[in-house]
Design a protein around this motif. Structure first.
Motif, PDB file in Angstrom:
ATOM      1  N   ALA A  60      62.987  -1.526  90.627  1.00 60.61           N
ATOM      2  CA  ALA A  60      62.009  -2.279  91.421  1.00 60.61           C
ATOM      3  C   ALA A  60      62.674  -2.902  92.642  1.00 60.61           C
ATOM      4  CB  ALA A  60      61.361  -3.361  90.561  1.00 60.61           C
ATOM      5  N   ALA A  61      63.866  -3.471  92.457  1.00 60.84           N
ATOM      6  CA  ALA A  61      64.592  -4.061  93.583  1.00 60.84           C
ATOM      7  C   ALA A  61      64.950  -2.997  94.612  1.00 60.84           C
ATOM      8  CB  ALA A  61      65.857  -4.759  93.083  1.00 60.84           C
ATOM      9  N   SER A  62      65.289  -1.813  94.148  1.00 63.24           N
ATOM     10  CA  SER A  62      65.643  -0.715  95.055  1.00 63.24           C
ATOM     11  C   SER A  62      64.448  -0.298  95.899  1.00 63.24           C
ATOM     12  CB  SER A  62      66.161   0.480  94.251  1.00 63.24           C
ATOM     13  OG  SER A  62      67.289   0.126  93.483  1.00 63.24           O
ATOM     14  N   VAL A  63      63.293  -0.154  95.269  1.00 62.29           N
ATOM     15  CA  VAL A  63      62.074   0.242  95.980  1.00 62.29           C
ATOM     16  C   VAL A  63      61.682  -0.834  96.992  1.00 62.29           C
ATOM     17  CG1 VAL A  63      59.615   0.713  95.746  1.00 62.29           C
ATOM     18  CG2 VAL A  63      61.236   1.720  94.129  1.00 62.29           C
ATOM     19  N   PHE A  64      61.751  -2.095  96.582  1.00 59.93           N
ATOM     20  CA  PHE A  64      61.392  -3.203  97.482  1.00 59.93           C
ATOM     21  C   PHE A  64      62.305  -3.233  98.701  1.00 59.93           C
ATOM     22  CE2 PHE A  64      62.049  -7.588  98.919  1.00 59.93           C
ATOM     23  CZ  PHE A  64      60.739  -7.933  99.261  1.00 59.93           C
ATOM     24  N   THR A  65      63.599  -3.063  98.468  1.00 63.45           N
ATOM     25  CA  THR A  65      64.564  -3.078  99.575  1.00 63.45           C
ATOM     26  C   THR A  65      64.312  -1.934 100.540  1.00 63.45           C
ATOM     27  OG1 THR A  65      66.270  -4.163  98.245  1.00 63.45           O
ATOM     28  CG2 THR A  65      67.020  -2.860 100.134  1.00 63.45           C
ATOM     29  N   LEU A  66      64.089  -0.746 100.004  1.00 62.61           N
ATOM     30  CA  LEU A  66      63.866   0.427 100.846  1.00 62.61           C
ATOM     31  C   LEU A  66      62.602   0.257 101.691  1.00 62.61           C
ATOM     32  CD1 LEU A  66      64.802   3.251 101.621  1.00 62.61           C
ATOM     33  CD2 LEU A  66      63.481   4.149  99.701  1.00 62.61           C
ATOM     34  N   ILE A  67      61.522  -0.208 101.079  1.00 62.23           N
ATOM     35  CA  ILE A  67      60.265  -0.383 101.802  1.00 62.23           C
ATOM     36  C   ILE A  67      60.405  -1.459 102.876  1.00 62.23           C
ATOM     37  CG2 ILE A  67      57.876  -1.170 101.584  1.00 62.23           C
ATOM     38  CD1 ILE A  67      57.785   0.191  98.858  1.00 62.23           C
ATOM     39  N   SER A  68      61.083  -2.564 102.534  1.00 62.94           N
ATOM     40  CA  SER A  68      61.245  -3.668 103.493  1.00 62.94           C
ATOM     41  C   SER A  68      62.022  -3.222 104.725  1.00 62.94           C
ATOM     42  CB  SER A  68      61.972  -4.841 102.819  1.00 62.94           C
ATOM     43  OG  SER A  68      61.235  -5.339 101.738  1.00 62.94           O
ATOM     44  N   MET A  69      63.105  -2.481 104.523  1.00 62.73           N
ATOM     45  CA  MET A  69      63.916  -2.039 105.652  1.00 62.73           C
ATOM     46  C   MET A  69      63.189  -0.976 106.471  1.00 62.73           C
ATOM     47  SD  MET A  69      67.719  -2.074 103.933  1.00 62.73           S
ATOM     48  CE  MET A  69      68.605  -2.109 105.504  1.00 62.73           C
ATOM     49  N   ALA A  70      62.391  -0.149 105.796  1.00 62.16           N
ATOM     50  CA  ALA A  70      61.599   0.845 106.524  1.00 62.16           C
ATOM     51  C   ALA A  70      60.556   0.156 107.400  1.00 62.16           C
ATOM     52  CB  ALA A  70      60.917   1.788 105.533  1.00 62.16           C
ATOM     53  N   ILE A  71      59.934  -0.901 106.892  1.00 61.57           N
ATOM     54  CA  ILE A  71      58.947  -1.648 107.676  1.00 61.57           C
ATOM     55  C   ILE A  71      59.596  -2.260 108.918  1.00 61.57           C
ATOM     56  CG2 ILE A  71      57.493  -3.717 107.670  1.00 61.57           C
ATOM     57  CD1 ILE A  71      56.809  -3.057 104.752  1.00 61.57           C
ATOM     58  N   LEU A  72      60.787  -2.849 108.738  1.00 64.31           N
ATOM     59  CA  LEU A  72      61.495  -3.415 109.889  1.00 64.31           C
ATOM     60  C   LEU A  72      61.767  -2.345 110.953  1.00 64.31           C
ATOM     61  CD1 LEU A  72      64.130  -5.811 108.245  1.00 64.31           C
ATOM     62  CD2 LEU A  72      62.138  -6.461 109.622  1.00 64.31           C
TER      63      LEU A  72
END
Length: 256
Positions: free
Chosen positions: A17-29
């Motif tokens: 879950a932490a991995s998915v959240f991190t990936l999505i957050s950085m992609a949004i940025l």
């Protein structure tokens, strides 16, 4: 999926879950960058916002992550060789950044306080979780494909190439000057952001050293953000310099 399980430690549900959240957050940025909503530093700083001097802001964003890496040697003194390599790579990465801020980079402006806080928290959190995730792998079976030694080589290539192109950038500006110039030398003859390219390689190297799902999410997320940042950087140079060489790509020589 079978291939993935051969190169990563089996993740827990929380880890995934932490991995998915991190990936999505950085992609949004990254996508926000391409849409004109920039993190306020370097050429994209906005003087109308609340700002800090660029050198101070850069020291602030790198110091906590460096201290997290340094503290990991005290907090987790035991561990296997892979864990030692990871702690060392994270610490060296941010120590190099601090040395560049102090002795290499020449700054021309300010850095947005809001962006400073966002990047500071991001770097510190990513580094801390990556180290802690590695700690949780201790005692578990290794991935069947061992990539830590190729990871070390890639990390060293990335950190060396990144430093070299930062050095070339620092030579563009005379002391006291605030003007931007078209970068020359090294891979700047082929791409406008070779320092980003080598930073991506460095993060990929850290991912291969670690071989956790979280480290790979950090590596991929960083690549996505820096790719987007390189696109808007090339767009900026095209708008500012009529003589910008059109054959110079954004990030990957001859390709992109």
């Amino acid at each position: 999926m079978t291939m993935l399980l051969q190169i990563v430690f089996p993740p827990t549900l929380l880890h995934a879950a932490a991995s998915v959240f991190t990936l999505i957050s950085m992609a949004i940025l990254g996508f926000l960058e391409t849409g004109g909503i920039h993190l306020q530093y370097s050429k994209f700083s906005n003087p109308a916002r609340i700002n800090v001097p660029s050198r101070v802001g850069m020291l602030l964003i790198y110091a906590p992550a460096f201290l997290a890496g340094l503290a990991s040697f005290w907090l987790f003194p035991d561990g296997d060789l892979r864990f030692l390599f990871l702690k060392s790579a994270v610490t060296i990465h941010f120590f190099k950044r601090i040395l560049e801020v102090l002795f290499v980079h020449k700054y021309s402006g300010v850095m947005g306080l809001e962006s400073t806080i966002i990047i500071l928290v991001t770097y510190f959190t990513l580094s801390s979780i990556m180290i802690y995730a590695q700690q949780l792998t201790q005692g578990h079976p290794e991935p069947s494909i061992d990539l830590k030694y190729p990871g070390i080589v890639l990390f060293l290539i990335g950190i060396s190439g990144n430093f070299y192109h930062h050095y070339l950038l620092s030579k563009l500006r005379a002391k006291g000057s605030k003007d931007y110039k078209i970068p020359r030398g090294g891979l700047f003859e082929l791409v406008i952001c070779p320092h980003y390219l080598f930073e991506i390689l460095g993060f990929l190297g850290i991912s291969l050293i670690s071989q956790t799902l979280y480290s790979f999410s950090v590596g991929l997320g960083s690549a996505m953000y820096l790719t987007c940042r390189s696109v808007v950087s090339r767009r900026w140079y095209l708008s500012k310099f009529e003589d910008f060489p059109k054959q110079v790509k954004a990030l990957i020589p001859y390709v992109f």
